[in-house]
Design an enzyme around this catalytic site. Structure first.
Site, PDB file in Angstrom:
ATOM      1  N   LYS A   9     -42.915 -49.945 -43.146  1.00 22.42           N
ATOM      2  CA  LYS A   9     -41.726 -49.706 -42.320  1.00 22.42           C
ATOM      3  C   LYS A   9     -42.020 -49.966 -40.829  1.00 22.42           C
ATOM      4  CE  LYS A   9     -39.481 -46.426 -45.489  1.00 22.42           C
ATOM      5  NZ  LYS A   9     -38.871 -45.076 -45.634  1.00 22.42           N
ATOM      6  N   TYR A  49     -30.151 -49.976 -48.432  1.00 24.21           N
ATOM      7  CA  TYR A  49     -30.122 -48.538 -48.729  1.00 24.21           C
ATOM      8  C   TYR A  49     -28.726 -48.070 -49.164  1.00 24.21           C
ATOM      9  CZ  TYR A  49     -34.896 -47.343 -47.203  1.00 24.21           C
ATOM     10  OH  TYR A  49     -36.267 -47.202 -47.103  1.00 24.21           O
ATOM     11  N   ASN A 112     -41.609 -42.595 -42.144  1.00 24.42           N
ATOM     12  CA  ASN A 112     -42.675 -42.239 -43.085  1.00 24.42           C
ATOM     13  C   ASN A 112     -43.468 -43.443 -43.594  1.00 24.42           C
ATOM     14  OD1 ASN A 112     -40.719 -43.262 -44.736  1.00 24.42           O
ATOM     15  ND2 ASN A 112     -40.374 -41.405 -45.925  1.00 24.42           N
ATOM     16  N   HIS A 115     -42.166 -47.769 -47.894  1.00 27.26           N
ATOM     17  CA  HIS A 115     -41.106 -47.659 -48.893  1.00 27.26           C
ATOM     18  C   HIS A 115     -41.620 -48.145 -50.234  1.00 27.26           C
ATOM     19  CE1 HIS A 115     -37.349 -48.282 -51.088  1.00 27.26           C
ATOM     20  NE2 HIS A 115     -37.853 -49.456 -51.428  1.00 27.26           N
ATOM     21  N   GLU A 126     -34.037 -54.527 -55.321  1.00 28.36           N
ATOM     22  CA  GLU A 126     -34.666 -54.622 -53.997  1.00 28.36           C
ATOM     23  C   GLU A 126     -35.471 -55.914 -53.840  1.00 28.36           C
ATOM     24  OE1 GLU A 126     -34.988 -49.768 -53.424  1.00 28.36           O
ATOM     25  OE2 GLU A 126     -36.816 -50.955 -53.664  1.00 28.36           O
TER      26      GLU A 126
HETATM   27  P1  ATP Z   1     -38.198 -44.769 -49.916  1.00 27.64           P
HETATM   28  O1  ATP Z   1     -36.897 -45.021 -50.658  1.00 27.64           O
HETATM   29  O2  ATP Z   1     -38.143 -45.211 -48.461  1.00 27.64           O
HETATM   30  O3  ATP Z   1     -39.377 -45.319 -50.631  1.00 27.64           O
HETATM   31  P2  ATP Z   1     -38.239 -42.104 -50.968  1.00 27.64           P
HETATM   32  O4  ATP Z   1     -37.810 -42.731 -52.248  1.00 27.64           O
HETATM   33  O5  ATP Z   1     -39.445 -41.241 -50.963  1.00 27.64           O
HETATM   34  O6  ATP Z   1     -38.453 -43.200 -49.842  1.00 27.64           O
HETATM   35  P3  ATP Z   1     -35.466 -41.459 -50.488  1.00 27.64           P
HETATM   36  O7  ATP Z   1     -34.905 -40.164 -50.921  1.00 27.64           O
HETATM   37  O8  ATP Z   1     -35.163 -42.700 -51.278  1.00 27.64           O
HETATM   38  O9  ATP Z   1     -37.056 -41.272 -50.346  1.00 27.64           O
HETATM   39  O10 ATP Z   1     -35.033 -41.683 -48.982  1.00 27.64           O
HETATM   40  C1  ATP Z   1     -35.113 -42.960 -48.382  1.00 27.64           C
HETATM   41  C2  ATP Z   1     -35.641 -42.820 -46.988  1.00 27.64           C
HETATM   42  O11 ATP Z   1     -34.685 -42.111 -46.199  1.00 27.64           O
HETATM   43  C3  ATP Z   1     -36.935 -42.004 -46.844  1.00 27.64           C
HETATM   44  O12 ATP Z   1     -38.103 -42.726 -47.092  1.00 27.64           O
HETATM   45  C4  ATP Z   1     -36.846 -41.591 -45.402  1.00 27.64           C
HETATM   46  O13 ATP Z   1     -37.226 -42.667 -44.537  1.00 27.64           O
HETATM   47  C5  ATP Z   1     -35.357 -41.304 -45.248  1.00 27.64           C
HETATM   48  N1  ATP Z   1     -35.043 -39.902 -45.546  1.00 27.64           N
HETATM   49  C6  ATP Z   1     -35.001 -39.308 -46.755  1.00 27.64           C
HETATM   50  N2  ATP Z   1     -34.672 -38.016 -46.679  1.00 27.64           N
HETATM   51  C7  ATP Z   1     -34.481 -37.780 -45.352  1.00 27.64           C
HETATM   52  C8  ATP Z   1     -34.115 -36.629 -44.585  1.00 27.64           C
HETATM   53  N3  ATP Z   1     -33.874 -35.455 -45.173  1.00 27.64           N
HETATM   54  N4  ATP Z   1     -34.047 -36.768 -43.254  1.00 27.64           N
HETATM   55  C9  ATP Z   1     -34.283 -37.964 -42.641  1.00 27.64           C
HETATM   56  N5  ATP Z   1     -34.622 -39.078 -43.308  1.00 27.64           N
HETATM   57  C10 ATP Z   1     -34.727 -38.991 -44.632  1.00 27.64           C
HETATM   58 MG    MG Z   2     -36.168 -44.086 -52.353  1.00 28.52          MG
END
Ligand code: ATP
Ligand code: MG
Length: 139
Positions: A9, A49, A112, A115, A126
């Site tokens: 990211k 997303y 974080n 992804h 994706e």
């Molecule tokens: P990713 O899809 O990026 O691999 P993930 O599957 O662990 O991560 P998701 O629930 O799909 O998490 O959320 C997508 C992304 O949205 C997260 O990686 C993070 O960058 C952001 N995100 C998720 N939850 C929160 C939150 N509560 N507050 C802020 N940002 C969030």
């Molecule tokens: Mg995710």
């Protein structure tokens, strides 16, 4: 062989962590089948997303994901989806296990570092969203 979509990211690219993340991927035994630097527009980030549209963090997430260059990869291997998510660690770095990429490199729950696709269907969506077939190399 299973494929998954990975992204280094914008936060991690800006902090010059790409090399360490690529090293961890290869050390874990995942094969890099495709890789390129991308800079998503806001609209492209919203499309990527789309499943999160309506969530409270959607606007902030898509602003962040379009804020700078990122590195997109197709990773391949047996159980690649689960193995890459295991290496990434929990979404919230405070809950991520020691040694995971998010524990090592994430700033907070949004910035974080990495992804990963969460299921075969999302991986297919994706990968097709970011790569064409000519960009994905066979082993
Ligand atoms: P990713 O899809 O990026 O691999 P993930 O599957 O662990 O991560 P998701 O629930 O799909 O998490 O959320 C997508 C992304 O949205 C997260 O990686 C993070 O960058 C952001 N995100 C998720 N939850 C929160 C939150 N509560 N507050 C802020 N940002 C969030
Ligand atoms: Mg995710």
């Amino acid at each position: 062989m299973e494929q998954t979509l990975a992204i280094v990211k914008p936060d991690a690219v800006a902090r010059r962590l790409t090399g360490q993340i690529l090293a961890a991927i290869e050390e874990r035994g995942l094969r890099i089948a495709a890789m390129k630097m991308i800079h998503l527009s806001r609209t492209q980030a919203e499309g990527f997303y789309a499943v999160h549209r309506g969530r409270p963090f959607f606007d902030s997430l898509t602003a962040f994901m379009s804020s700078g260059p990122a590195v997109a990869l197709v990773l391949e291997g047996e159980g690649a989806i689960a193995r890459w998510r295991e290496l990434m660690g929990a979404t919230d770095p405070a809950k991520a296990a020691a040694g995971t990429l998010r524990r090592r490199f994430a700033t907070d729950i949004e910035k974080n570092a990495v992804h990963g696709s969460d299921a075969p269907e999302t991986a297919a969506f994706e990968i097709a969203y970011l790569f064409n077939r000519l960009e994905i190399q066979g082993g």
